[in-house]
Design a protein around this motif. Structure first.
Motif, PDB file in Angstrom:
ATOM      1  N   GLY A  16       0.819  -1.198   0.000  1.00 44.19           N
ATOM      2  CA  GLY A  16       0.000   0.000   0.000  1.00 44.19           C
ATOM      3  C   GLY A  16       0.856   1.252   0.000  1.00 44.19           C
ATOM      4  O   GLY A  16       1.918   1.283  -0.620  1.00 44.19           O
ATOM      5  N   GLU A  17       0.391   2.267   0.716  1.00 44.77           N
ATOM      6  CA  GLU A  17       1.107   3.537   0.773  1.00 44.77           C
ATOM      7  C   GLU A  17       2.364   3.417   1.635  1.00 44.77           C
ATOM      8  O   GLU A  17       2.348   2.799   2.693  1.00 44.77           O
ATOM      9  N   ASN A  18       3.435   4.055   1.194  1.00 48.03           N
ATOM     10  CA  ASN A  18       4.652   4.116   1.997  1.00 48.03           C
ATOM     11  C   ASN A  18       4.542   5.289   2.968  1.00 48.03           C
ATOM     12  O   ASN A  18       4.575   6.454   2.558  1.00 48.03           O
ATOM     13  N   LEU A  19       4.389   4.969   4.244  1.00 49.10           N
ATOM     14  CA  LEU A  19       4.233   6.004   5.266  1.00 49.10           C
ATOM     15  C   LEU A  19       5.230   5.807   6.396  1.00 49.10           C
ATOM     16  O   LEU A  19       5.550   4.676   6.768  1.00 49.10           O
ATOM     17  N   THR A  20       5.703   6.919   6.967  1.00 49.98           N
ATOM     18  CA  THR A  20       6.507   6.848   8.180  1.00 49.98           C
ATOM     19  C   THR A  20       5.591   6.555   9.361  1.00 49.98           C
ATOM     20  O   THR A  20       4.361   6.621   9.261  1.00 49.98           O
TER      21      THR A  20
END
Length: 286
Positions: free
Chosen positions: A200-204
């Motif tokens: 999915g989304e690359n998030l910190t």
């Protein structure tokens, strides 16, 4: 064509079955479970889905279960290397003996090249399948949003979000999307000997917490610590000793990019945009 889904009583497996019944006749689906007399198994039978015993520890159950089956989904199991490898050998040997024509395995992100702590058992399991000569598909699932629900609940009860992952990113993914994508593979054609990165989304960590705060209306603080302090805090929280080092290594791996996804095949397999982290949280936290 007969499709058998192992781990069909579990969360990912049951979601795969749920999506398969929308694509193929129920009579073509076989639910592989460890407890054929369970309520879940009975629910499958009520839908016209055959239920068979599949115990990765007992090869004879797999041989019996795989008879007349064309495609088998192999759910990943325990992260303990020795046990996981023997289970995979049992599964592949049973598939060879019964003439299964395709194995679909739920693996880990970039399992063939990653140094992430959880990748090694999956790499070995992929290799066992490759060496069998049976056509395969590897669906390399990234980190479930659902994995964070316990931590989110603690934070909603007043705890900070503690992390030693720094600015490392995670390609968090909604588990039902993985079930749907895997069902599409099992019911479709043209996937032999391919590996798909499902992310999915690359998030910190901070971006993920921001999404939680936006959905819940809370103001959960993020507490960034170093590895040593993180291990100490996890121990003090009562986490069993054998899991402390694993949890810390996962955080280290995230910091080093082990769960960041350079690309994802999820949208292609779904035929639509994947569920965003925010959308997933809205569903899971409602």
């Amino acid at each position: 064509m007969k499709i058998l889904v192992t781990g069909a009583a579990g969360k990912l497996g049951s979601n795969i079955v749920e999506n398969l019944v929308k694509k193929v006749p129920a009579s073509d689906i076989i639910a592989g479970v460890r407890e054929p007399q369970s309520e879940k198994a009975k629910a499958y039978e009520a839908q016209g889905i055959e239920v068979r015993l599949t115990d990765f520890e007992k090869k004879e159950t797999l041989v019996e279960a795989f008879k007349g089956v064309d495609r088998v989904f192999i759910v990943s199991t325990v992260p303990v290397m020795e046990t996981a490898i023997q289970q995979q050998k049992n599964t592949v040997e049973a598939a060879k003996e019964t003439g299964v024509s395709q194995l679909v395995y739920s693996s880990a992100p970039r399992a063939d090249v990653s140094d992430f702590v959880l990748a090694a058992p999956h790499r070995e399991r992929e290799n066992i399948i490759k060496e069998s000569g049976i056509p395969y598909v590897f669906v390399r699932n990234n980190w479930y949003v659902e994995n964070e629900l316990g931590t989110i609940q603690q934070c909603l009860n007043g705890a900070p979000w503690v992390t030693s992952a720094g600015e490392g990113k995670v390609a968090w993914v909604y588990r039902p999307d993985l079930g749907e994508a895997t069902a599409n593979v099992l019911a479709g054609d043209g996937h032999d000997n391919k590996a798909y990165e499902l992310a999915g989304e690359n998030l910190t960590q901070q971006q993920f917490v921001d999404a939680v705060n936006e959905v819940t209306g809370k103001e959960i603080p993020l507490l960034a610590v170093d590895t040593e302090d993180h291990a100490k805090m996890v121990k003090e929280a009562g986490v069993p000793e054998e899991f402390v080092s694993l949890l810390v290594m996962i955080q280290n791996g995230i910091r080093e990019g082990g769960l960041e996804a350079p690309h994802s095949d999820l949208e292609m397999l779904l035929g639509r945009k994947p569920t965003s982290v925010k959308e997933a949280l809205q569903i899971l936290l409602k």
